[in-house]
Design an enzyme around this catalytic site. Structure first.
Site: not given
Ligand code: HEM
Ligand code: NAG
Ligand code: NAG
Length: 321
Positions: A62, A66, A94, A194
């Site tokens: 992530r 970002h 973030n 995800h």
């Molecule tokens: C399509 C639009 C996307 C949205 C709206 C989105 C939104 C989010 C949100 C809200 C979270 C949770 C953050 C939290 O609650 O603290 C999250 C977690 C995550 N996102 Fe996305 N995301 C998107 C695309 C992506 C992309 C493109 C990637 C990587 C290629 C990605 C990888 C991740 C990962 C791996 C997590 C988990 C992080 C952890 O457990 O520390 N996301 N995302």
């Protein structure tokens, strides 16, 4: 033998890459002469870290996303706030959420030691850490393009406006990816990131209490026990059934109305418009997902890099030199 093979594949891929204009001036062999030990040093730290805390792989993936979505892949999201400088760490997407900065620090120390100097940029560290994290958790090991340099600036305003929010509907998600030069396939393949990691209650509460029509009722009642109407904002739930395994469970869940975030479920609405067809395809074709994910990561990793003599190689990823 292994190193001969990897050198060969590097040369072959450079030839292939030279026909692909989207890869700009990045080069998978960038450190082969400058510091041949750099990539193995990064991989070693990633593997040690993930053995202790598997979720860190998700967090590092992530961080690269970002970084790249805010004025390009230039390490801008690693800069600390100071009384005289506002970075991206406290921007809305973030704050209380982005993690893994200590691992980046450890990698930076390890590569500077392995290279006998400051040659590997923080932006490249994020790109390689993301790839090695995905591979360590069962995903594809694609060839990472290298040669990015680090920014001397950051933008909290751009972090707020350029990273998609979990409240976005399908059209806005696609428009956001298009604004970064990425396609519908990139959106769906990369959202497949995800398959790893967790989200906080504050990011899926609305979905639990207000979107019952598109949310499986069994999952809803379980999640409500983890994420009450008020309080528990930071309680975590996994984004798919196997949050430390790179697989197609994320897509399987979307087909069964079990997407955790509003934005996740927007990729499969059951009307066979939008991204429904691709989600269904990836859910039953893990090899196609793995291949497309790798290709989309390479495209995302090539967003407006600083190269040549632009920017700098930061000594410490948290501050400009
Ligand atoms: C399509 C639009 C996307 C949205 C709206 C989105 C939104 C989010 C949100 C809200 C979270 C949770 C953050 C939290 O609650 O603290 C999250 C977690 C995550 N996102 Fe996305 N995301 C998107 C695309 C992506 C992309 C493109 C990637 C990587 C290629 C990605 C990888 C991740 C990962 C791996 C997590 C988990 C992080 C952890 O457990 O520390 N996301 N995302
Ligand atoms: C970014 O968003 C946060 C939260 O909405 C807000 O407090 C902050 O002022 C915004 N920063 C900028 C520079 O727009
Ligand atoms: C549900 O939606 C209503 C109306 O939009 C809103 O006022 C309320 O705050 C939402 N509830 C939750 C828990 O998000």
């Amino acid at each position: 033998m292994a190193s001969v093979l990897s050198l060969l594949s590097c040369v072959v891929l450079v030839l292939a890459a030279s026909f692909n204009p989207t890869r700009g001036q990045l080069d998978p062999c960038f450190y082969d002469k400058l510091c041949p030990h750099a990539l193995p040093a990064i991989k070693a730290v990633i593997e040690e870290t993930i053995a202790v805390e598997p979720r860190m792989g998700a967090s590092l993936l992530r961080l690269h996303f970002h970084d790249c979505f805010v004025n390009g892949c230039d390490g801008s999201n690693l800069l600390d706030d100071t009384p005289f400088f506002t970075g991206e760490k406290n921007a809305a997407p973030n704050k209380n959420s982005a993690r893994g900065f200590e691992v980046v620090d450890r990698i930076k120390d390890a590569v500077n030691y392995a290279c006998g100097g400051n040659v590997v940029s923080c932006a490249d560290i994020l790109a390689v850490a993301a790839r090695d994290s995905v591979a360590a958790l069962g995903g594809p090991s694609y060839q990472v393009q290298l040669g990015r340099r680090d920014s001397t600036t950051a933008s909290a305003a751009a972090a707020n406006s350029s990273i998609p929010a979990p409240t976005f509907d399908f059209d806005r998600l696609l428009a956001n990816f298009n604004s970064h030069g990425l396609s519908l396939v990139d959106l769906v393949a990369l959202a497949g990131g995800h398959t790893l990691g967790f989200a906080r209650c504050i990011n899926f509460r609305d979905r639990l209490y207000n979107e019952t029509a598109t949310l499986d009722s069994g999952l809803a009642s379980y999640l409500k026990s983890q994420c009450p109407l008020s309080g528990g904002d930071d309680n975590l739930a996994p984004l798919d059934d196997t949050p430390v395994r790179f697989d197609t469970s994320y897509f399987d869940r979307l087909l069964r109305r079990k997407g955790l975030l509003h934005s996740d479920q927007q990729l499969f609405k059951g009307d066979w418009g939008g991204a429904d067809g691709l989600v269904s395809f990836y859910s039953s074709n893990p090899e196609a997902f793995a291949k497309d994910f790798g290709e989309s990561m390479i495209r995302m990793g090539a967003l407006s890099p600083l190269t040549g003599s632009a920017g700098e190689i930061r000594l410490n990823c948290r501050r400009v030199n």
